[in-house]
Design an enzyme around this catalytic site. Structure first.
Site, mmCIF file in Angstrom:
data_model
loop_
_atom_site.group_PDB
_atom_site.id
_atom_site.type_symbol
_atom_site.label_atom_id
_atom_site.label_comp_id
_atom_site.label_asym_id
_atom_site.label_seq_id
_atom_site.Cartn_x
_atom_site.Cartn_y
_atom_site.Cartn_z
ATOM 1 N N GLY A 1 1.091 -1.220 0.190
ATOM 2 C CA GLY A 1 -0.040 -0.032 -0.052
ATOM 3 C C GLY A 1 0.753 1.308 0.084
ATOM 4 N N ILE B 1 -4.905 -0.681 -4.570
ATOM 5 C CA ILE B 1 -3.954 -1.727 -4.130
ATOM 6 C C ILE B 1 -4.388 -3.111 -4.577
ATOM 7 C CG2 ILE B 1 -2.869 -2.589 -1.882
ATOM 8 C CD1 ILE B 1 -2.535 0.531 -2.550
ATOM 9 N N LEU C 1 -7.497 -8.920 -36.241
ATOM 10 C CA LEU C 1 -8.524 -9.887 -35.877
ATOM 11 C C LEU C 1 -9.916 -9.359 -36.176
ATOM 12 C CD1 LEU C 1 -6.088 -11.335 -34.349
ATOM 13 C CD2 LEU C 1 -7.969 -12.260 -32.877
ATOM 14 N N GLU D 1 3.035 1.097 -11.249
ATOM 15 C CA GLU D 1 4.561 1.228 -11.172
ATOM 16 C C GLU D 1 5.332 2.399 -11.719
ATOM 17 O OE1 GLU D 1 6.092 -0.950 -9.211
ATOM 18 O OE2 GLU D 1 4.815 -2.649 -9.119
ATOM 19 N N GLY D 2 4.630 3.673 -11.822
ATOM 20 C CA GLY D 2 5.181 4.602 -12.445
ATOM 21 C C GLY D 2 4.652 4.817 -13.762
HETATM 22 P P1 TGC Z 1 13.334 11.562 -4.703
HETATM 23 O O1 TGC Z 1 13.585 12.775 -3.804
HETATM 24 O O2 TGC Z 1 13.842 11.557 -6.208
HETATM 25 O O3 TGC Z 1 13.587 10.225 -3.891
HETATM 26 C C1 TGC Z 1 13.695 10.089 -2.607
HETATM 27 C C2 TGC Z 1 14.493 9.002 -2.249
HETATM 28 O O4 TGC Z 1 14.283 7.803 -2.845
HETATM 29 C C3 TGC Z 1 15.630 7.601 -3.790
HETATM 30 N N1 TGC Z 1 14.965 7.095 -4.993
HETATM 31 C C4 TGC Z 1 14.974 5.557 -5.357
HETATM 32 N N2 TGC Z 1 15.618 4.517 -4.739
HETATM 33 C C5 TGC Z 1 15.573 3.438 -5.290
HETATM 34 N N3 TGC Z 1 14.987 3.048 -6.401
HETATM 35 C C6 TGC Z 1 14.316 4.193 -7.039
HETATM 36 N N4 TGC Z 1 13.714 3.955 -8.193
HETATM 37 C C7 TGC Z 1 14.218 5.347 -6.477
HETATM 38 N N5 TGC Z 1 13.755 6.692 -6.815
HETATM 39 C C8 TGC Z 1 14.220 7.394 -5.946
HETATM 40 C C9 TGC Z 1 16.128 8.734 -3.855
HETATM 41 O O5 TGC Z 1 17.419 8.668 -4.069
HETATM 42 C C10 TGC Z 1 15.930 9.564 -2.266
HETATM 43 O O6 TGC Z 1 16.987 8.650 -1.677
HETATM 44 P P2 TGC Z 1 17.451 9.496 -0.311
HETATM 45 O O7 TGC Z 1 18.185 8.518 0.373
HETATM 46 O O8 TGC Z 1 17.920 10.943 -0.694
HETATM 47 O O9 TGC Z 1 16.154 9.857 0.637
HETATM 48 O O10 TGC Z 1 11.817 11.417 -4.790
HETATM 49 P P3 TGC Z 1 10.373 12.206 -5.252
HETATM 50 O O11 TGC Z 1 9.483 12.183 -4.389
HETATM 51 O O12 TGC Z 1 11.004 13.538 -5.818
HETATM 52 O O13 TGC Z 1 9.990 11.312 -6.358
HETATM 53 C C11 TGC Z 1 10.462 10.665 -7.484
HETATM 54 C C12 TGC Z 1 9.557 9.938 -8.380
HETATM 55 C C13 TGC Z 1 8.651 10.817 -8.776
HETATM 56 C C14 TGC Z 1 10.619 9.445 -9.556
HETATM 57 C C15 TGC Z 1 8.911 8.802 -7.489
HETATM 58 O O14 TGC Z 1 8.164 9.332 -6.598
HETATM 59 C C16 TGC Z 1 8.204 7.803 -8.442
HETATM 60 O O15 TGC Z 1 8.713 6.749 -8.501
HETATM 61 N N6 TGC Z 1 6.846 8.084 -8.533
HETATM 62 C C17 TGC Z 1 5.864 6.889 -9.054
HETATM 63 C C18 TGC Z 1 5.251 6.062 -7.934
HETATM 64 C C19 TGC Z 1 4.769 4.832 -8.266
HETATM 65 O O16 TGC Z 1 5.580 4.278 -9.404
HETATM 66 N N7 TGC Z 1 4.124 4.052 -7.777
HETATM 67 C C20 TGC Z 1 3.855 2.855 -7.781
HETATM 68 C C21 TGC Z 1 2.900 2.134 -6.640
HETATM 69 S S1 TGC Z 1 2.859 0.523 -6.502
HETATM 70 C C22 TGC Z 1 2.321 -0.135 -7.997
HETATM 71 O O17 TGC Z 1 1.746 0.668 -8.797
HETATM 72 C C23 TGC Z 1 2.019 -1.459 -7.827
HETATM 73 S S2 TGC Z 1 0.955 -2.311 -9.190
HETATM 74 C C24 TGC Z 1 1.664 -3.408 -9.341
HETATM 75 C C25 TGC Z 1 1.048 -4.743 -10.062
HETATM 76 O O18 TGC Z 1 -0.158 -4.974 -9.798
HETATM 77 O O19 TGC Z 1 1.794 -5.413 -10.796
HETATM 78 P P1 FAD Z 2 -1.625 10.623 -11.134
HETATM 79 O O1 FAD Z 2 -0.392 10.706 -10.329
HETATM 80 O O2 FAD Z 2 -2.745 11.710 -10.663
HETATM 81 O O3 FAD Z 2 -1.483 11.135 -12.575
HETATM 82 C C1 FAD Z 2 -2.202 11.241 -13.494
HETATM 83 C C2 FAD Z 2 -1.562 11.887 -14.788
HETATM 84 O O4 FAD Z 2 -0.693 12.807 -14.616
HETATM 85 C C3 FAD Z 2 -0.735 10.839 -15.372
HETATM 86 O O5 FAD Z 2 -0.809 10.693 -16.912
HETATM 87 C C4 FAD Z 2 0.784 11.034 -14.862
HETATM 88 O O6 FAD Z 2 1.610 10.464 -15.656
HETATM 89 C C5 FAD Z 2 0.652 12.477 -15.028
HETATM 90 N N1 FAD Z 2 1.564 13.428 -14.334
HETATM 91 C C6 FAD Z 2 1.833 13.087 -12.959
HETATM 92 N N2 FAD Z 2 2.907 13.906 -12.546
HETATM 93 C C7 FAD Z 2 3.297 14.355 -13.491
HETATM 94 C C8 FAD Z 2 4.572 15.205 -13.803
HETATM 95 N N3 FAD Z 2 5.364 15.695 -12.734
HETATM 96 N N4 FAD Z 2 4.562 15.828 -14.970
HETATM 97 C C9 FAD Z 2 3.635 15.287 -15.991
HETATM 98 N N5 FAD Z 2 2.689 14.352 -15.951
HETATM 99 C C10 FAD Z 2 2.448 14.094 -14.577
HETATM 100 N N6 FAD Z 2 -0.447 1.331 -6.253
HETATM 101 C C11 FAD Z 2 0.018 0.715 -5.221
HETATM 102 O O7 FAD Z 2 0.542 1.516 -4.053
HETATM 103 N N7 FAD Z 2 0.071 -0.455 -4.935
HETATM 104 C C12 FAD Z 2 -0.645 -1.424 -5.819
HETATM 105 O O8 FAD Z 2 -0.715 -2.697 -5.750
HETATM 106 C C13 FAD Z 2 -1.244 -0.724 -6.932
HETATM 107 N N8 FAD Z 2 -1.822 -1.637 -7.798
HETATM 108 C C14 FAD Z 2 -2.806 -0.992 -9.090
HETATM 109 C C15 FAD Z 2 -3.287 -1.856 -9.655
HETATM 110 C C16 FAD Z 2 -4.151 -1.105 -10.788
HETATM 111 C C17 FAD Z 2 -4.943 -1.850 -11.718
HETATM 112 C C18 FAD Z 2 -3.790 0.186 -10.943
HETATM 113 C C19 FAD Z 2 -4.588 0.788 -12.230
HETATM 114 C C20 FAD Z 2 -2.969 0.889 -10.107
HETATM 115 C C21 FAD Z 2 -2.495 0.660 -9.255
HETATM 116 N N9 FAD Z 2 -1.599 1.151 -8.310
HETATM 117 C C22 FAD Z 2 -1.315 0.480 -7.306
HETATM 118 C C23 FAD Z 2 -1.700 2.672 -8.354
HETATM 119 C C24 FAD Z 2 -0.652 3.332 -9.522
HETATM 120 O O9 FAD Z 2 0.728 3.191 -8.902
HETATM 121 C C25 FAD Z 2 -0.958 4.757 -9.694
HETATM 122 O O10 FAD Z 2 -2.253 4.716 -10.264
HETATM 123 C C26 FAD Z 2 0.218 5.402 -10.412
HETATM 124 O O11 FAD Z 2 1.216 5.572 -9.609
HETATM 125 C C27 FAD Z 2 -0.269 6.767 -10.948
HETATM 126 O O12 FAD Z 2 -0.954 7.514 -9.849
HETATM 127 P P2 FAD Z 2 -2.291 8.250 -10.080
HETATM 128 O O13 FAD Z 2 -3.352 7.080 -10.544
HETATM 129 O O14 FAD Z 2 -2.848 8.830 -8.890
HETATM 130 O O15 FAD Z 2 -2.235 9.197 -11.231
#
Ligand code: TGC
Ligand code: FAD
Length: 402
Positions: free
Chosen positions: A148, A181, A356, A381-382
């Site tokens: 989460g 989640i 198709l 996952e971003g």
């Molecule tokens: P920022 O200030 O850049 O970094 C904070 C701290 O984190 C470190 N860091 C990383 N470490 C390891 N791996 C990475 N990829 C890292 N990226 C950053 C960084 O060095 C720093 O460390 P420290 O020691 O200085 O504190 O962080 P920010 O707040 O400016 O954000 C950076 C950004 C936008 C790239 C990050 O927030 C991000 O990746 N956002 C996307 C969020 C995301 O991917 N959420 C996914 C949720 S889980 C999910 O979607 C599961 S779906 C799975 C499924 O169903 O298959």
């Molecule tokens: P937002 O962050 O509101 O983004 C909306 C739009 O704005 C996107 O196009 C984005 O790219 C764009 N945007 C955001 N910031 C910027 C920027 N700086 N510049 C330009 N464009 C920008 N999360 C978990 O924690 N755990 C899970 O298990 C998990 N499972 C998921 C399963 C499914 C089916 C889905 C759909 C999502 C899941 N997620 C999970 C959440 C997922 O990680 C988020 O949906 C994702 O990180 C994007 O966040 P958001 O939906 O709030 O979009």
């Protein structure tokens, strides 16, 4: 030459290249990697695939049963070592994700969230007691985990999360909510990331803890064969021992994301391959204007474009997998791969769908199911935009996401 008013099909040179492995990428795998890949492929294709269309249509998923099956297949947390985990290479884990996602992204999601997010968080940041308590059962699929991080107002920017944990004597009290989640309502343990006075920390919250609830999200048009939930934490009290002791900032959950994003690089290539193969087989049998659809130039152009993308995606995945096994893979490499392969896969799925025709929109064929799933894969996952910005920062030295 014409026969009965029709053009006779002249003999064609038998192609040397295998359409299903044009660049002979298979030859770059070790025997062990091929064996693992073939086992997972056989199981997923024979045992799971036949059940997927019904799940997708109903918007349900047998998470518990499939988790046990995946446990028996030894793929849950397979890239981790000890605690009942298989200790496989990164490439073997990637190939596994490729085969699972060739069936359905929801299947790969279950395995990603379990192994790369929930188990990895405990394995990397947990105490010995936490590892003993959770990892063996999660590796066998008897216990399910979720991760989460995302909240309604904090998706791409998890640093903005509002869920908060406050210390109260020997306990922590957590308030807040998490949205979207995967595995949420079926999980025995939720890895919850929350703000504290000292920054972001991780907590293991057991399903039955008072104040914790999970509500499924319905009406998804994507990843329908996957459980997605909202988690609510209302004065959830957990002992101090539930905190992940080694996780001390947002970097901890972001490092878990690297693991799951890595699996998606391979997985997306698998979904793309499945769409390409389906379209290839369909077009060889489907006759339009008196000859197979595959014999028309416009169709062949689509196939060539798809083959380029599928092969490039597979090569990229393998390359990044080798880097991970060597210990040289950086987060920006992972972003490059996740961005490139998800965009490629969604393009392949949409092109395959056109081949198709009307059948392309039916659940009898896997193509539009994959295309719809890949919309989520592009976002979770971003998002593609976030990974573009990560790669952009790596190229220019300037962060542009704030
Ligand atoms: P920022 O200030 O850049 O970094 C904070 C701290 O984190 C470190 N860091 C990383 N470490 C390891 N791996 C990475 N990829 C890292 N990226 C950053 C960084 O060095 C720093 O460390 P420290 O020691 O200085 O504190 O962080 P920010 O707040 O400016 O954000 C950076 C950004 C936008 C790239 C990050 O927030 C991000 O990746 N956002 C996307 C969020 C995301 O991917 N959420 C996914 C949720 S889980 C999910 O979607 C599961 S779906 C799975 C499924 O169903 O298959
Ligand atoms: P937002 O962050 O509101 O983004 C909306 C739009 O704005 C996107 O196009 C984005 O790219 C764009 N945007 C955001 N910031 C910027 C920027 N700086 N510049 C330009 N464009 C920008 N999360 C978990 O924690 N755990 C899970 O298990 C998990 N499972 C998921 C399963 C499914 C089916 C889905 C759909 C999502 C899941 N997620 C999970 C959440 C997922 O990680 C988020 O949906 C994702 O990180 C994007 O966040 P958001 O939906 O709030 O979009």
């Amino acid at each position: 030459m014409r026969q009965n008013g029709r053009m006779a099909i002249t003999s064609v040179r038998k192609p040397k290249a295998n359409p299903l492995d044009f660049l002979e990428i298979d030859s770059r795998l070790s025997d062990e990697e091929r064996l693992i890949r073939d086992n997972v492929r056989a199981y997923a294709q024979e045992k799971i695939l036949p059940r997927v269309p019904d799940w997708f249509e109903q918007g349900t998923f047998d998470s518990r049963g499939v988790a046990r099956e995946m446990g028996q297949l030894e793929v849950l947390g397979m890239h981790l070592s000890g605690y009942g985990c298989a200790g496989a290479s990164a490439v073997s884990y990637g190939l596994t994700c490729m085969e699972l996602e060739a069936v359905d992204s929801g299947l790969r999601s279950l395995v990603s969230v379990q192994g790369s997010l929930a188990m990895f968080a405990i394995w990397q940041y947990g105490s010995d007691e936490q590892k003993e308590r959770w990892l063996p059962g999660m590796a066998s699929g008897e216990l399910i985990g979720c991760f989460g991080l995302t909240e309604a107002d904090a998706g791409s920017d998890p640093a903005a999360m509002r869920t908060r944990a406050r210390r109260d004597g020997d306990d922590w009290v957590i308030n807040g909510s998490k949205l979207w989640i995967t595995n949420g309502s079926v999980a025995d343990v939720a890895v919850i990331w929350a703000q504290t006075d000292d920054g972001i920390r991780g907590f293991l919250v057991e399903k039955e803890t008072p104040g914790f609830s999970a509500i499924d999200i319905h009406g998804k048009l994507s990843l329908r064969a996957s459980v997605t939930s909202e988690l609510v934490l209302d004065d959830v009290r957990v002992p101090a021992a539930s905190q992940l002791p080694e996780a001390s900032s947002l970097g901890a959950p972001l490092s878990c994301l690297n693991e799951a994003r890595f699996g998606i690089i391979f997985g997306a290539a698998g979904a793309a391959r499945a769409c390409f193969e389906e379209a290839l087989s369909y077009s060889g049998e489907r006759e339009v204007f008196d000859k197979p659809l595959s014999g028309f130039q416009l169709t062949q152009q689509k196939f060539v474009e798809m083959a380029l993308e599928v092969n490039k995606a597979s090569l990229l995945a393998l390359h990044l997998g080798r880097m991970k096994d060597e210990g040289t893979l950086a987060p920006e490499h992972v972003s490059f791969g996740k961005l490139s392969n998800t965009v490629a896969a969604i393009g392949v799925a949409r092109t395959a769908r056109t081949i198709l025709g009307a059948n392309g929109v039916s659940l009898e064929y896997p193509v539009m199911r994959h295309a719809n799933n890949l919309e989520s894969v592009l976002t979770y996952e971003g998002t593609a935009e976030i990974h573009t910005l990560v790669v952009g920062a790596a190229l220019t030295g300037q962060q542009a996401y704030r």
